[in-house]
Design a protein around this motif. Structure first.
Motif, PDB file in Angstrom:
ATOM      1  N   ALA A   1       0.832  -1.203   0.000  1.00  0.00           N
ATOM      2  CA  ALA A   1       0.000   0.000   0.000  1.00  0.00           C
ATOM      3  C   ALA A   1       0.871   1.258   0.000  1.00  0.00           C
ATOM      4  O   ALA A   1       0.605   2.216  -0.735  1.00  0.00           O
ATOM      5  CB  ALA A   1      -0.935  -0.007   1.198  1.00  0.00           C
ATOM      6  N   LYS A   2       1.916   1.248   0.816  1.00  0.00           N
ATOM      7  CA  LYS A   2       2.807   2.410   0.878  1.00  0.00           C
ATOM      8  C   LYS A   2       3.581   2.567  -0.429  1.00  0.00           C
ATOM      9  O   LYS A   2       3.794   3.690  -0.912  1.00  0.00           O
ATOM     10  CB  LYS A   2       3.773   2.275   2.054  1.00  0.00           C
ATOM     11  CG  LYS A   2       4.574   3.553   2.337  1.00  0.00           C
ATOM     12  CD  LYS A   2       5.388   3.431   3.594  1.00  0.00           C
ATOM     13  CE  LYS A   2       6.006   4.771   3.996  1.00  0.00           C
ATOM     14  NZ  LYS A   2       6.690   5.460   2.897  1.00  0.00           N
TER      15      LYS A   2
ATOM     16  N   GLY B   1      -2.511  -8.079   5.291  1.00  0.00           N
ATOM     17  CA  GLY B   1      -3.235  -7.895   4.051  1.00  0.00           C
ATOM     18  C   GLY B   1      -4.396  -6.929   4.138  1.00  0.00           C
ATOM     19  O   GLY B   1      -4.950  -6.518   3.104  1.00  0.00           O
ATOM     20  N   GLU B   2      -4.772  -6.515   5.326  1.00  0.00           N
ATOM     21  CA  GLU B   2      -5.967  -5.685   5.508  1.00  0.00           C
ATOM     22  C   GLU B   2      -5.872  -4.353   4.760  1.00  0.00           C
ATOM     23  O   GLU B   2      -6.862  -3.870   4.188  1.00  0.00           O
ATOM     24  CB  GLU B   2      -6.204  -5.448   7.009  1.00  0.00           C
ATOM     25  CG  GLU B   2      -7.563  -4.858   7.337  1.00  0.00           C
ATOM     26  CD  GLU B   2      -7.554  -3.343   7.341  1.00  0.00           C
ATOM     27  OE1 GLU B   2      -8.634  -2.749   7.109  1.00  0.00           O
ATOM     28  OE2 GLU B   2      -6.477  -2.754   7.553  1.00  0.00           O
ATOM     29  N   VAL B   3      -4.690  -3.742   4.742  1.00  0.00           N
ATOM     30  CA  VAL B   3      -4.554  -2.425   4.097  1.00  0.00           C
ATOM     31  C   VAL B   3      -4.793  -2.497   2.595  1.00  0.00           C
ATOM     32  O   VAL B   3      -5.098  -1.472   1.968  1.00  0.00           O
ATOM     33  CB  VAL B   3      -3.163  -1.808   4.373  1.00  0.00           C
ATOM     34  CG1 VAL B   3      -2.968  -1.553   5.853  1.00  0.00           C
ATOM     35  CG2 VAL B   3      -2.048  -2.687   3.814  1.00  0.00           C
ATOM     36  N   LEU B   4      -4.664  -3.677   2.007  1.00  0.00           N
ATOM     37  CA  LEU B   4      -4.832  -3.814   0.564  1.00  0.00           C
ATOM     38  C   LEU B   4      -6.299  -3.894   0.157  1.00  0.00           C
ATOM     39  O   LEU B   4      -6.608  -4.101  -1.027  1.00  0.00           O
ATOM     40  CB  LEU B   4      -4.076  -5.051   0.065  1.00  0.00           C
ATOM     41  CG  LEU B   4      -2.562  -5.034   0.325  1.00  0.00           C
ATOM     42  CD1 LEU B   4      -1.916  -6.302  -0.192  1.00  0.00           C
ATOM     43  CD2 LEU B   4      -1.905  -3.811  -0.305  1.00  0.00           C
TER      44      LEU B   4
ATOM     45  N   GLU C   1      -8.177   3.857   0.167  1.00  0.00           N
ATOM     46  CA  GLU C   1      -6.962   4.638  -0.059  1.00  0.00           C
ATOM     47  C   GLU C   1      -5.992   3.890  -0.969  1.00  0.00           C
ATOM     48  O   GLU C   1      -5.338   4.490  -1.831  1.00  0.00           O
ATOM     49  CB  GLU C   1      -6.289   4.974   1.269  1.00  0.00           C
ATOM     50  CG  GLU C   1      -7.081   5.901   2.171  1.00  0.00           C
ATOM     51  CD  GLU C   1      -8.104   5.174   3.030  1.00  0.00           C
ATOM     52  OE1 GLU C   1      -8.713   5.840   3.894  1.00  0.00           O
ATOM     53  OE2 GLU C   1      -8.301   3.951   2.846  1.00  0.00           O
ATOM     54  N   PHE C   2      -5.881   2.578  -0.758  1.00  0.00           N
ATOM     55  CA  PHE C   2      -4.996   1.776  -1.604  1.00  0.00           C
ATOM     56  C   PHE C   2      -5.522   1.715  -3.030  1.00  0.00           C
ATOM     57  O   PHE C   2      -4.770   1.911  -3.994  1.00  0.00           O
ATOM     58  CB  PHE C   2      -4.848   0.370  -1.036  1.00  0.00           C
ATOM     59  CG  PHE C   2      -4.189  -0.596  -1.989  1.00  0.00           C
ATOM     60  CD1 PHE C   2      -2.849  -0.462  -2.299  1.00  0.00           C
ATOM     61  CD2 PHE C   2      -4.918  -1.623  -2.589  1.00  0.00           C
ATOM     62  CE1 PHE C   2      -2.235  -1.338  -3.206  1.00  0.00           C
ATOM     63  CE2 PHE C   2      -4.313  -2.495  -3.475  1.00  0.00           C
ATOM     64  CZ  PHE C   2      -2.974  -2.356  -3.788  1.00  0.00           C
TER      65      PHE C   2
ATOM     66  N   VAL D   1      -3.176  -7.707  -7.634  1.00  0.00           N
ATOM     67  CA  VAL D   1      -3.076  -7.694  -6.172  1.00  0.00           C
ATOM     68  C   VAL D   1      -3.306  -9.111  -5.661  1.00  0.00           C
ATOM     69  O   VAL D   1      -4.439  -9.557  -5.478  1.00  0.00           O
ATOM     70  CB  VAL D   1      -4.079  -6.713  -5.542  1.00  0.00           C
ATOM     71  CG1 VAL D   1      -3.839  -6.619  -4.031  1.00  0.00           C
ATOM     72  CG2 VAL D   1      -3.961  -5.332  -6.182  1.00  0.00           C
ATOM     73  N   ASP D   2      -2.208  -9.828  -5.458  1.00  0.00           N
ATOM     74  CA  ASP D   2      -2.249 -11.204  -4.961  1.00  0.00           C
ATOM     75  C   ASP D   2      -2.104 -11.165  -3.448  1.00  0.00           C
ATOM     76  O   ASP D   2      -1.066 -11.532  -2.893  1.00  0.00           O
ATOM     77  CB  ASP D   2      -1.139 -12.020  -5.613  1.00  0.00           C
ATOM     78  CG  ASP D   2      -1.158 -13.483  -5.201  1.00  0.00           C
ATOM     79  OD1 ASP D   2      -2.177 -13.920  -4.627  1.00  0.00           O
ATOM     80  OD2 ASP D   2      -0.158 -14.175  -5.444  1.00  0.00           O
TER      81      ASP D   2
END
Length: 290
Positions: free
Chosen positions: A147-148, A171-174, A178-179, A162-163
């Motif tokens: 994500a960053k 994996g939550e941020v993906l 925002e991502f 996005v695997d």
């Protein structure tokens, strides 16, 4: 990991709160460790061969990995038709990378994996999945938060895959808007993003959530399906986001030409399967169109 009369069993915990689990017998545990990011175990099972689980959730098996990796890769690349730059987020086992580099038209691949231990262990214990792909000179391998990375990079890509793991832990941020917004900004005109969105029959809310966010960002927000035996509960959904309305409707004859020109040999993907994968059962269509 639990014991029993027939040895140790690795219990799939993804749906444990909902009242359902399944288990795979670990005939031989090859590696088990807390990596600092997540709990990793690689083991052998009589039916599925070598398998990897992260935090109690099955990630990949030797027996059926080709289905997931072919469909996550060849559908967007062949739909695009001229993908030269590909970004992979996650995919530490190397299976997506293996399929991407089979496309001679791809000139550059950036792969961003948060946990170097996953890649290191898979190279040693599951080398057949990456099949030497990590040595391809077109690869830029980055160990970082995906994500960053997407937020910070100024590079652009024709296809983003996005695997990810499920929206638990790293994996939550993906799965955040925002991502997806940052990824949208990194797509070239006519580009497409594909995401792992779980099994809709079991994880309908996950697909609904992604589709709600995709609709705010992309002209086309949908998904396509593939049936992967390891992931129980029905077919798996791959999220589909793009501003090019033609990519979802490439004629079969054109897909056949692109497939032949790519010189691919596949075990699951065919141009016919590609077209059919976008035909959604009503319960999945409901998740997409909420």
């Amino acid at each position: 990991m639990v014991g029993g009369a027939n040895g140790r069993w690795v219990v799939e915990t993804l749906y444990e709160k909902e009242g359902f689990t399944c288990a795979f017998r670990a005939d031989k545990v090859l590696y088990e460790e807390e990596t600092g990011q997540q709990h990793l175990v690689i083991f052998e099972n009589g039916l599925f061969g070598r398998m990897m689980a992260l935090d109690g959730i099955t990630q990949v098996t030797e027996r059926d990995e080709f289905i997931y990796h072919e469909m996550m890769t060849h559908v967007p690349i062949l739909a695009h038709g001229n993908a030269k730059r590909v970004l992979i987020i996650g995919g530490g086992d190397g299976g997506i990378l293996r399929e991407v580099i089979r496309h001679r038209s791809v000139e550059h691949v950036t792969m961003v994996e948060i946990d170097p231990a996953v890649t290191d262990f898979c190279k040693k214990q599951l080398p057949q999945i990456s099949a030497g792909a990590f040595d391809d000179p077109r690869l830029n391998l980055v160990f970082a938060d995906g994500a960053k990375f997407v937020e910070d990079t100024d590079e652009s890509y024709d296809v983003i895959i996005v695997d990810s793991t499920d929206p638990i832990g790293p994996g939550e941020v993906l799965f955040r808007e925002e991502f997806y917004r940052a990824a949208h900004a990194r797509l070239t005109p006519g580009g497409v993003i594909v995401t792992q969105n779980g099994v809709p029959f079991m994880q309908g809310d996950e697909l609904k959530s992604t589709m709600e966010k995709f609709r705010r960002l992309f002209k086309v927000a949908s998904c396509y399906l593939a049936t992967i035996p390891t992931y129980v509960g029905g077919p798996m959904a791959m999220g589909w986001g793009t501003d090019d309305e033609t990519l979802k409707a490439v004629p079969l004859e054109e897909l056949e030409k692109r497939y032949a020109a790519a010189g691919l040999t596949t075990r699951y993907y065919t141009p016919e399967v590609h077209k059919a994968a976008f035909a959604l059962p009503r319960y999945v269509e409901t998740c997409v169109k909420v």
